[in-house]
Design an enzyme around this catalytic site. Sequence first.
Site, mmCIF file in Angstrom:
data_model
loop_
_atom_site.group_PDB
_atom_site.id
_atom_site.type_symbol
_atom_site.label_atom_id
_atom_site.label_comp_id
_atom_site.label_asym_id
_atom_site.label_seq_id
_atom_site.Cartn_x
_atom_site.Cartn_y
_atom_site.Cartn_z
ATOM 1 N N PRO A 89 0.839 -1.208 0.000
ATOM 2 C CA PRO A 89 0.000 0.000 0.000
ATOM 3 C C PRO A 89 0.871 1.255 0.000
ATOM 4 C CG PRO A 89 -0.591 -1.494 1.817
ATOM 5 C CD PRO A 89 0.672 -2.021 1.219
ATOM 6 N N ASP A 90 0.340 2.338 -0.598
ATOM 7 C CA ASP A 90 1.102 3.586 -0.464
ATOM 8 C C ASP A 90 0.729 4.204 0.877
ATOM 9 O OD1 ASP A 90 -1.024 5.662 -2.638
ATOM 10 O OD2 ASP A 90 -1.338 4.782 -0.663
ATOM 11 N N PHE A 91 1.041 5.461 1.080
ATOM 12 C CA PHE A 91 0.816 6.061 2.405
ATOM 13 C C PHE A 91 -0.464 6.886 2.457
ATOM 14 C CE2 PHE A 91 4.701 4.773 4.364
ATOM 15 C CZ PHE A 91 5.592 4.625 3.313
ATOM 16 N N ARG A 92 -0.686 7.708 1.389
ATOM 17 C CA ARG A 92 -1.719 8.746 1.530
ATOM 18 C C ARG A 92 -2.971 8.533 0.682
ATOM 19 N NH1 ARG A 92 3.296 10.722 2.006
ATOM 20 N NH2 ARG A 92 3.785 11.846 3.935
ATOM 21 N N GLN A 162 11.816 7.289 -3.049
ATOM 22 C CA GLN A 162 11.463 7.514 -1.635
ATOM 23 C C GLN A 162 11.151 6.178 -0.969
ATOM 24 O OE1 GLN A 162 8.815 11.346 -1.320
ATOM 25 N NE2 GLN A 162 8.443 10.407 -3.312
ATOM 26 N N ASN A 163 11.096 5.124 -1.770
ATOM 27 C CA ASN A 163 10.638 3.830 -1.265
ATOM 28 C C ASN A 163 11.749 3.084 -0.534
ATOM 29 O OD1 ASN A 163 8.292 4.567 -2.529
ATOM 30 N ND2 ASN A 163 8.619 3.261 -4.316
ATOM 31 N N ASP A 165 11.313 -0.261 0.071
ATOM 32 C CA ASP A 165 11.007 -1.691 -0.124
ATOM 33 C C ASP A 165 12.096 -2.442 -0.897
ATOM 34 O OD1 ASP A 165 8.504 -0.451 -2.414
ATOM 35 O OD2 ASP A 165 10.581 -0.945 -2.866
ATOM 36 N N HIS A 182 15.197 7.784 1.194
ATOM 37 C CA HIS A 182 14.683 7.560 2.554
ATOM 38 C C HIS A 182 15.248 6.273 3.137
ATOM 39 C CE1 HIS A 182 11.062 10.395 1.591
ATOM 40 N NE2 HIS A 182 12.212 11.018 1.677
ATOM 41 N N CYS A 193 24.692 2.498 20.634
ATOM 42 C CA CYS A 193 26.166 2.489 20.470
ATOM 43 C C CYS A 193 26.589 2.672 19.025
ATOM 44 C CB CYS A 193 26.729 1.164 20.999
ATOM 45 S SG CYS A 193 26.290 -0.274 19.995
ATOM 46 N N CYS A 214 20.483 -4.580 20.385
ATOM 47 C CA CYS A 214 21.891 -4.688 19.995
ATOM 48 C C CYS A 214 22.582 -5.800 20.797
ATOM 49 C CB CYS A 214 22.566 -3.343 20.274
ATOM 50 S SG CYS A 214 24.335 -3.328 20.045
ATOM 51 N N SER A 255 3.048 11.712 -4.146
ATOM 52 C CA SER A 255 2.198 12.884 -3.845
ATOM 53 C C SER A 255 3.066 14.139 -3.708
ATOM 54 C CB SER A 255 1.436 12.646 -2.530
ATOM 55 O OG SER A 255 2.389 12.457 -1.467
ATOM 56 N N ARG A 279 -1.974 8.700 -10.075
ATOM 57 C CA ARG A 279 -3.442 8.553 -10.171
ATOM 58 C C ARG A 279 -4.099 9.927 -10.183
ATOM 59 N NH1 ARG A 279 -4.541 4.340 -6.774
ATOM 60 N NH2 ARG A 279 -4.630 2.918 -8.530
HETATM 61 N N1 APR Z 1 -1.337 4.259 -10.119
HETATM 62 C C1 APR Z 1 -1.153 5.611 -10.117
HETATM 63 N N2 APR Z 1 -0.890 6.312 -8.992
HETATM 64 C C2 APR Z 1 -0.834 5.628 -7.833
HETATM 65 C C3 APR Z 1 -1.041 4.228 -7.760
HETATM 66 C C4 APR Z 1 -1.288 3.551 -8.980
HETATM 67 N N3 APR Z 1 -1.460 2.211 -9.006
HETATM 68 N N4 APR Z 1 -0.924 3.857 -6.438
HETATM 69 C C5 APR Z 1 -0.689 4.991 -5.736
HETATM 70 N N5 APR Z 1 -0.635 6.043 -6.570
HETATM 71 C C6 APR Z 1 -0.373 7.441 -6.227
HETATM 72 C C7 APR Z 1 -1.301 7.973 -5.162
HETATM 73 O O1 APR Z 1 -2.459 8.560 -5.753
HETATM 74 C C8 APR Z 1 -0.411 9.035 -4.490
HETATM 75 O O2 APR Z 1 -0.592 10.318 -5.085
HETATM 76 O O3 APR Z 1 0.929 7.485 -5.674
HETATM 77 C C9 APR Z 1 1.020 8.559 -4.742
HETATM 78 C C10 APR Z 1 1.706 8.036 -3.487
HETATM 79 O O4 APR Z 1 1.778 9.105 -2.578
HETATM 80 P P1 APR Z 1 2.140 8.797 -1.056
HETATM 81 O O5 APR Z 1 1.285 7.706 -0.546
HETATM 82 O O6 APR Z 1 2.139 10.115 -0.353
HETATM 83 O O7 APR Z 1 3.614 8.218 -1.124
HETATM 84 P P2 APR Z 1 4.952 9.031 -1.362
HETATM 85 O O8 APR Z 1 4.732 10.228 -2.224
HETATM 86 O O9 APR Z 1 5.963 8.063 -1.821
HETATM 87 O O10 APR Z 1 5.296 9.489 0.146
HETATM 88 C C11 APR Z 1 6.533 10.091 0.372
HETATM 89 O O11 APR Z 1 6.054 10.070 2.748
HETATM 90 O O12 APR Z 1 5.356 8.981 4.654
HETATM 91 C C12 APR Z 1 6.449 9.357 3.932
HETATM 92 O O13 APR Z 1 8.543 8.333 4.023
HETATM 93 C C13 APR Z 1 7.255 8.176 3.497
HETATM 94 O O14 APR Z 1 8.582 7.948 1.495
HETATM 95 C C14 APR Z 1 7.294 8.288 1.986
HETATM 96 C C15 APR Z 1 7.008 9.753 1.754
#
Ligand code: APR
Length: 331
Positions: A89-92, A162-163, A165, A182, A193, A214, A255, A279
């Site tokens: 899953p993404d974050f937002r 930023q990933n 994974d 990141h 330590c 540790c 985002s 998206r």
């Molecule tokens: N197709 C198109 N767009 C997508 C898809 C998809 N299948 N899946 C997700 N997205 C888009 C979402 O609409 C969103 O705008 O990817 C974007 C992901 O945004 P975030 O969830 O904010 O992730 P990111 O931009 O990588 O966040 C940056 O925030 O929480 C911190 O450290 C964390 O590295 C992360 C940083």
Amino acid sequence: MALWVRSAVRALRLWGRGGEPTWARRHRIVGGGTPTACSAGVSSAFGNGGAGKEEKLCLRDIAELIGAQARQRVVVMAGAGISTASGIPDFRSPESGFYSTLQHWDVPYPEAIFELSFFLDNPRPFFTWAKNMFPGNFKPNVIHYFLRLLHDRGLLQRLYTQNIDGLERASGIPGSKLVEAHGSFASATCTACGKPSPEQDFWAAVMADRVPRCAACAGLVKPDVVFFGEALPERFFLHLVDFPTAELLLILGTSLKVEPFASLSEAVRSSVPRVFMNRKAVESLRPRSRDVVQLGDLVDSVERLVELLGWTEEMRDLVQRETSKLSRPDR
Ligand code: APR
């Protein structure tokens, strides 16, 4: 004039070396729904001698730019949106993003899980999340392999992700071409330590629902991911060279909410085309005349670009080869 010469001339002029064609002075929202080629057709300003008709800079033009590139000048910025097709899953994203699932977790607000002060006080929520990120749980998807293909063809200057994974590395992109802005789970360090903690010890504890400690001082061990408030890795400062010399910027699945990473999108020259594939549109991407904004599902958008590049077959072979490699038991 031979076709390849015409597309090279078109690409050169697109790049602003042959003067900015009239149609390139607008920011284009191409997207929404399935990716389109230039809806006004690809009678580019060069094809009809720029007969004054407003043309669009779109995916087909970008494919010509990439196709005409002999040198590695493509810089990529990636976010969590490139890994959702791998099952992470993404974050937002509303409903599906990780931050929308934390109502019942012991965190004051979602981002706290990645804040150093909160982690040092209460590391359990982070390690509960980290358990899902066990290396090997997820595989690269077509988006990662498209970026690998850019590298294989000598076109990738650098991929800033930023990933955490590790799927960019798993797709076969060498560390020299990567900036994991990141950090990643590839290593872990004692917060007391400073000693590195062996990866297998770290994951053994995490997978057994124990907080990693540790071996030398029993201090709290943290993976080398960058928490809010921590400095970014030194390699991040390669951007000072990569972005001013880039000739095409791809911004995929982010985002653009987190600094200083997000501001990199403004660091290429104004003459350089930027392709934003996501998206949804994001306010923090200030419009420029050479932008192409391709909204919709990222896999669809990338597959459309691959098709326009004529790389579909090569891509299919690469995905098959690499996926079978990753599923071999000795891996
Ligand atoms: N197709 C198109 N767009 C997508 C898809 C998809 N299948 N899946 C997700 N997205 C888009 C979402 O609409 C969103 O705008 O990817 C974007 C992901 O945004 P975030 O969830 O904010 O992730 P990111 O931009 O990588 O966040 C940056 O925030 O929480 C911190 O450290 C964390 O590295 C992360 C940083």
